[in-house]
Structure formats: C-alpha cells, structure tokens
Enzyme design. Structure first.
Site, PDB file in Angstrom:
ATOM      1  CG  ASP A  17     -26.287  -5.633  14.721  1.00 43.48           C
ATOM      2  OD1 ASP A  17     -25.379  -5.220  13.983  1.00 43.48           O
ATOM      3  OD2 ASP A  17     -27.487  -5.323  14.566  1.00 43.48           O
ATOM      4  CG  HIS A  73      -3.992  -3.653   2.448  1.00 40.92           C
ATOM      5  ND1 HIS A  73      -3.150  -3.271   3.457  1.00 40.92           N
ATOM      6  CD2 HIS A  73      -4.489  -2.511   1.920  1.00 40.92           C
ATOM      7  CE1 HIS A  73      -3.139  -1.957   3.553  1.00 40.92           C
ATOM      8  NE2 HIS A  73      -3.945  -1.468   2.617  1.00 40.92           N
ATOM      9  CB  CYS A 104      -0.996  -0.049   1.156  1.00 41.12           C
ATOM     10  SG  CYS A 104      -2.323   1.156   0.933  1.00 41.12           S
ATOM     11  CD  GLU A 129      -2.212  -6.569   4.953  1.00 37.63           C
ATOM     12  OE1 GLU A 129      -1.692  -6.883   3.861  1.00 37.63           O
ATOM     13  OE2 GLU A 129      -2.337  -5.390   5.336  1.00 37.63           O
ATOM     14  CG  ASP A 145     -27.950   3.833  13.414  1.00 36.69           C
ATOM     15  OD1 ASP A 145     -27.699   2.857  12.699  1.00 36.69           O
ATOM     16  OD2 ASP A 145     -27.244   4.149  14.396  1.00 36.69           O
TER      17      ASP A 145
HETATM   18  O1  1PR Z   1     -23.455   4.965  18.257  1.00 37.47           O
HETATM   19  O2  1PR Z   1     -21.051   4.844  17.683  1.00 37.47           O
HETATM   20  O3  1PR Z   1     -21.907   3.680  19.700  1.00 37.47           O
HETATM   21  O4  1PR Z   1     -22.448   2.872  17.435  1.00 37.47           O
HETATM   22  C1  1PR Z   1     -23.431   1.945  17.705  1.00 37.47           C
HETATM   23  C2  1PR Z   1     -23.618   1.108  16.481  1.00 37.47           C
HETATM   24  O5  1PR Z   1     -24.509   0.046  16.815  1.00 37.47           O
HETATM   25  C3  1PR Z   1     -24.212   1.877  15.312  1.00 37.47           C
HETATM   26  O6  1PR Z   1     -23.516   1.533  14.141  1.00 37.47           O
HETATM   27  C4  1PR Z   1     -25.659   1.375  15.244  1.00 37.47           C
HETATM   28  O7  1PR Z   1     -26.050   1.236  13.889  1.00 37.47           O
HETATM   29  C5  1PR Z   1     -25.561   0.008  15.893  1.00 37.47           C
HETATM   30  N1  1PR Z   1     -26.770  -0.351  16.658  1.00 37.47           N
HETATM   31  C6  1PR Z   1     -27.140   0.188  17.837  1.00 37.47           C
HETATM   32  N2  1PR Z   1     -28.274  -0.427  18.267  1.00 37.47           N
HETATM   33  C7  1PR Z   1     -28.604  -1.347  17.359  1.00 37.47           C
HETATM   34  C8  1PR Z   1     -29.745  -2.259  17.419  1.00 37.47           C
HETATM   35  O8  1PR Z   1     -30.011  -3.026  16.492  1.00 37.47           O
HETATM   36  N3  1PR Z   1     -30.487  -2.218  18.511  1.00 37.47           N
HETATM   37  N4  1PR Z   1     -27.668  -2.103  15.280  1.00 37.47           N
HETATM   38  C9  1PR Z   1     -27.666  -1.306  16.349  1.00 37.47           C
HETATM   39  C10 1PR Z   1     -27.639  -1.676  14.050  1.00 37.47           C
HETATM   40  C11 1PR Z   1     -27.954  -2.264  11.963  1.00 37.47           C
HETATM   41  C12 1PR Z   1     -27.211  -2.982  10.968  1.00 37.47           C
HETATM   42  C13 1PR Z   1     -27.917  -4.259  10.655  1.00 37.47           C
HETATM   43  C14 1PR Z   1     -28.560  -3.952   9.349  1.00 37.47           C
HETATM   44  C15 1PR Z   1     -28.906  -5.138   8.537  1.00 37.47           C
HETATM   45  N5  1PR Z   1     -27.732  -2.737  13.233  1.00 37.47           N
HETATM   46  O9  1PR Z   1     -25.909  -3.193  11.239  1.00 37.47           O
HETATM   47  O10 1PR Z   1     -27.004  -5.245  10.672  1.00 37.47           O
HETATM   48  O11 1PR Z   1     -29.713  -3.161   9.601  1.00 37.47           O
HETATM   49  O12 1PR Z   1     -29.854  -5.937   9.131  1.00 37.47           O
HETATM   50  P1  1PR Z   1     -30.769  -6.888   8.245  1.00 37.47           P
HETATM   51  O13 1PR Z   1     -29.940  -7.287   7.063  1.00 37.47           O
HETATM   52  O14 1PR Z   1     -31.053  -8.073   9.117  1.00 37.47           O
HETATM   53  O15 1PR Z   1     -31.954  -6.088   7.894  1.00 37.47           O
HETATM   54  P2  1PR Z   1     -22.222   4.166  18.317  1.00 37.47           P
END
Ligand code: 1PR
Length: 552
Positions: free
Chosen positions: A240, A193, A81, A195, A402
């Site tokens: 998640d 990259h 890189c 790796e 979000d």
């Molecule tokens: O605010 O910097 O501490 O970051 C927290 C992170 O956690 C953020 O990126 C936020 O999107 C994520 N988050 C917080 N609460 C939730 C929750 O679900 N209760 N999850 C959450 C977010 C969203 C996607 C998910 C897609 C696809 N999850 O990552 O994976 O919506 O899902 P699907 O394909 O099943 O529809 P900070």
C-alpha cells in the site's frame, strides 16, 4: 549489444519484455512497419488480449504475410502468449479469424466447470518425451515454474504434434494438459510469459536469443519433474503506497484501513512508514513472491495524471522484478489538473506502458456494479472494466473489493445475500452480509460482495482481489467464510487478502477454501516473516510452491 526485432503492434505494454531482453544482454529494435521485417534476423512476437483482435491488428497492419515469410526463411522466431497462439490454425475465442496455420491445431477454452478460468499463475513446461530427460529445448527445466495467464490453450494429445517434428513442453491445469512451449527448427513459442517468469523465464529468453536450441540442464534437473508438475500456490506481496505528511512516497499499512500511528515515537497521527516501494518490491521478488501488487491508497492530489509517482515506481520496479506487477488506485475516468478528460482506459494505458501487467479497480467497480443492476443487469460497454478488458484482455483487469461485515438477526432482515457465520457478534447475531465500500473503506454502499463479484465477472474482470476490512492488519488469519462465499459466486480466480499474520494462515486458507492465490502485506513489511518462509512452510505441508531461482 546484439539486437532482436520486437513487433509491438497492439497494446504497447511490452516494457517488461524489453527489460528482460536487456537483462539477458540484447537490445531491442522496433518493428514499426512491415518493411522493417526484412531487416530482422531474430524476431519476437508478443501478444495479449483476444486472439481475434491481435490477428486482425496484424492483418490490418500488413504484418501477417511478412511474419510468415520471416518464419519460412528459417530465421529465428519467437512467439509469446497470443504470439504463440497466432502460429496455430485458429482459436475457439474468435472462430472466424484464421491464424498463421503453421501448427495444424486450434486453441480451445479451458473447462471452467471444475476450475477457475483464466488459468493464472506459475505452472510447468515439461518436455513430453522422456527419453532425453537430461536435455530440453531452450533451457526449459522440469524443475522450474513459468508464469501463465490465459483462458484458451492448445490442448495436448500425445504424439500429435511430435509426429510433425515439433518438440513440445506441457503443463497441466486440472485434468487438462496443454502446450506450454513448442519448438521446431527456427521457431520457439511459449504460452507462458518468459519476461514474467523470473530467472527461469530469462533463461529461456536468453537461450532463444543465443540460439541454444538444445541445452543440457543442470544435473539436478534430471529428476523427474512430473512429480512436481502443475499449478503452484500463488503468494502475492502487496504494498500500500501513499505520500506521507512530508511528501515522501512510502509503503504503509493500516489496521482496518487506518494507516496512522497510534503508539511509539510517531504516535499522534503520522502515516506509518514501512519502507521504500521499489526496494521492497525487489526484496519480495528475491524472496520468491509470485506477484507484486502496488495499491496507491490515496490519489496524489494536484498531480497531473502523466506525472503520478506510481508510474516512476513501476518503471523502476520492472527493471529488476521479473514477475507480474499489479497497480491499483485511481483507475477511473478522471479530469486532469488542467481540466482535460482522461478515460479509465487511458489511465490504465499509462500504467501498462510503465510496466504494469494488471490494473486493479476498486471504487469505480462498485459504482459500475450499482449502475449495472439499476439498468436491469445490462452492460454498457463503457465501464472501466469493460473498456480495459476489451483492449488488454480480461487477465489484465483485477477488481479489488473492500467489504465489511454487517450482522443481522436473520436473512429476512436484509435484501442482501447473507451467510450463517461461525463467529456471531457480541449481540449474538449469527447472520451477516458483506457490504461493499468505496474510497478506501470510508463510505459504505448498498451493494453486497456477492452482487459485486457477479457483476464484475459479467463485465469482464479477470480476477478478484478480495480484501476484508474487519481482518485487515489484524494478523488473525483470512476471513475464510467470505472467501468461500465469493468463490461460490463466480468462476474467475480469487486472491484472498487481509489478515495474514503467520505462515500457518496461508496453509489454512489453501486447505479450507478453494482460493486461487493468497496475499500478505503487514507480516512481510514488519519483517516478521519472509515470503520464502511462507513458501517453505507450505512446501513442508505438501503444497506445491515455486521457489526463487537465484541465477540464470
Ligand atoms: O478505489 O480504485 O482508487 O483503489 C484504491 C485501492 O486502495 C483499493 O484497492 C483499496 O483496497 C486500497 N486502499 C484504500 N485505502 C486503503 C487503506 O488501507 N487505508 N488499502 C487501502 C487496502 C488492503 C490490502 C492489504 C491487505 C492485507 N489495503 O491491500 O494489503 O488487507 O493486509 P494484511 O496482510 O497486513 O492484513 P480505488
């Protein structure tokens, strides 16, 4: 084990490179001072971030002369890189900083008028001369894909480098062809990259370490890889992660961010448990996921930052998963359990040292964007996005958004950027704007996604992870209107997220938006589809995808 010297002079995020070196049978000896270079037989110079920053660090540490000496003595040298870019005369990124001048050319910025910059994803490295199609250098295959992430490139002019004896492998991004790998004598350097490039990258690394400059490729590689050249459609698996009610770390998945069970034996509010993070990440890697993202969706309360369980998850995952890893959740200025102030940059540093390639910032980027507008669109240089991207490069900073739809009767009813939607709400309202939320969707803020995207791009974010609370867990497909709207606002890449339920949804998002990547979670975790099934489907529909290579 035989050894290789590794010069980790700037960022300290070389854990995955060390893991990859171990994986192909070598041990790392660290170069800690310029004198150590005298003992080095084989030397690897990795590099991330700004060209000028990297070169200045090398220069200040007294390394530039000894590196040049090592190369001139004919001992094996590999640059990765920015470590490759250092071999050139210089870069448009920092015009006043001279490179090592071994390759008489300068890096130029990709044209971002027609495509997203940085160039992020899996692209080719195909030898430029076609006369010896069955032979390549250092095991590079025209059928393989390699992981790139950069904004500046050595743009390729046919014959210019070859006339000086260089072997060159190129990739194309839009209408620009650039150097993906280059070799001559004892020198091998890659813009990609190795790796992070799965088995194809490990093969190149092993070939360098074993000194296999010219390698016959497997017979199937003799087909003309140019037909399949170019950037592939990037598919990301997202996990998640949170502690469940008994304190175990689990992969969970919400419906519109609610992760508690509503039916079945665990009905009554247990956190939905879909598996173990490290095992699942490995499974998705072996299914061909191009990246794996971990989101720590609740901060682990009362846990010292240095002991956060996500660090261990990253360390273990990076031992077996050789694709980029992103980590999100809690990246912000923090007060530790003992009262010590820890900056967002320090939090990020811990993650990078544990094997992360990118950090994803959610809530904190919304607050930073609010302050940016309140100050009349002025940058402070102090936000998490700015400090981390300055130290590790823009490509290392993802902003996770979000948003939620807010319907209005007409654009005049709000100060926010609206769209006319094909999906009016029950009240028949045909306009909506996308409101940003923080704290996992629990709190809404008076800022829209269009404003947020523009602000974080100005601060130096490298990519947007675009979730959508209305679509999350719905299996009803991505919010195409949201994705097109955000893509129109910014030049940096966008990852479409939320709503994927079947492989057709991925084809739909790539056909009907210009998204740079697409992410799935629930459909993979519940075992309804594998990542390879999604890729097979996309391949059958004529999209270029990377398939997992099973051996090196
Ligand atoms: O605010 O910097 O501490 O970051 C927290 C992170 O956690 C953020 O990126 C936020 O999107 C994520 N988050 C917080 N609460 C939730 C929750 O679900 N209760 N999850 C959450 C977010 C969203 C996607 C998910 C897609 C696809 N999850 O990552 O994976 O919506 O899902 P699907 O394909 O099943 O529809 P900070």
């Amino acid at each position: 084990m035989p050894t290789v010297h590794l010069l980790d002079y700037v960022a300290g995020n070389v854990r995955s490179l060390v893991n990859a070196i171990n994986e192909v049978g070598y041990d790392v000896e660290w170069v800690r001072s310029p004198e150590d270079l005298k003992d080095a037989q084989k030397l690897i110079l990795p590099g991330v971030g700004h060209f000028g920053h990297c070169i200045s660090q090398l220069s200040d540490g007294g390394y530039l002369g000894p590196i040049k000496k090592h190369i001139e003595s004919g001992k094996p040298f590999m640059g990765i890189c920015v470590g490759m870019q250092a071999l050139f005369d210089g870069s448009e990124e920092d015009p006043n900083v001279p490179g090592l001048g071994i390759i008489p050319m300068r890096m130029q910025k990709f044209n971002n008028q027609t495509k997203s910059v940085p160039h992020i994803g899996w692209n080719s490295a195909i030898k430029t001369t076609s006369d010896s199609r069955s032979q390549s250098f250092y095991g590079l295959s025209p059928n393989s894909k390699y992981y790139y992430v950069h904004s500046y490139a050595a743009l390729y002019t046919p014959g210019e480098l070859e006339k000086d004896g260089w072997s060159v492998a190129t990739a194309s991004y839009g209408d620009e062809e650039f150097v993906g790998a280059i070799a001559r004598g004892n020198i091998f350097a890659t813009q990609f990259h190795p790796e992070k490039s799965g088995q194809a990258g490990l093969r190149a690394l092993r070939a360098f370490l074993n000194g296999d400059q010219v390698q016959s490729l497997p017979t199937e590689a003799s087909i003309d890889g140019r037909k399949a050249s170019g950037l592939t459609r990037r598919i990301i698996a997202c996990l998640d992660v949170r502690a469940n009610d008994t304190g175990d770390l689990v992969v969970t998945k919400g419906d519109q961010y609610d992760v508690r069970e509503k039916s079945g034996v665990d009905a009554g509010g247990q956190v939905r448990n879909l598996g173990k993070p490290v095992d699942m990440a490995k499974r998705y890697y072996e299914q061909g996921a191009d990246e794996v993202t971990f989101l720590n969706i609740t901060s682990f309360r009362n846990c010292p930052v240095a002991d956060t369980p996500m660090l261990e998850i990253l360390r273990r995952t990076s031992e077996t998963v050789f694709v980029p890893l992103t980590i999100g959740g809690g990246i912000k200025d923090t007060i530790d359990t003992d009262g010590t102030q820890i900056s967002a940059l320090d939090v990020a540093k811990m993650y990078f040292k544990s094997g992360a390639d990118k950090v994803s910032i959610g809530s904190d980027s919304v607050f930073a964007a609010e302050e940016y507008y309140a100050a009349g669109e002025k940058l402070t240089g102090k936000t998490a996005i700015e400090t981390i991207s300055k130290a590790y490069g823009n490509q290392a900073v993802v902003v996770s958004v979000d948003p939620k739809r807010v319907y209005v009767n007409s654009p005049e009813d709000t100060n926010h950027h609206t769209i006319k939607t094909e999906f009016p709400n029950d009240a028949g309202q045909q306009f909506c704007w996308y409101q940003c939320t923080v704290k996992g969707g629990r709190e809404t803020r008076d800022i829209d996604v269009w404003q947020l995207a523009k602000a974080v791009e100005a601060m130096g974010a490298g990519e947007i992870l675009l979730n959508c609370i209305d679509k999350d867990g719905s299996n009803s497909g991505f919010d195409l209107e949201l994705i097109n709207d955000v893509k129109a606002a910014i030049k940096i890449p966008v990852i479409a997220s939320s709503g994927a339920g079947v492989p057709e949804h991925f084809a739909e998002v790539f056909n009907r938006t210009t998204t740079d990547a697409a992410l799935g979670a629930g459909m993979f975790h519940r075992g309804e589809y594998t990542v390879s099934q999604v890729k097979d489907y996309l391949g059958a529909k004529g999209f270029l995808v990377r398939q997992f290579e099973s051996n090196i």
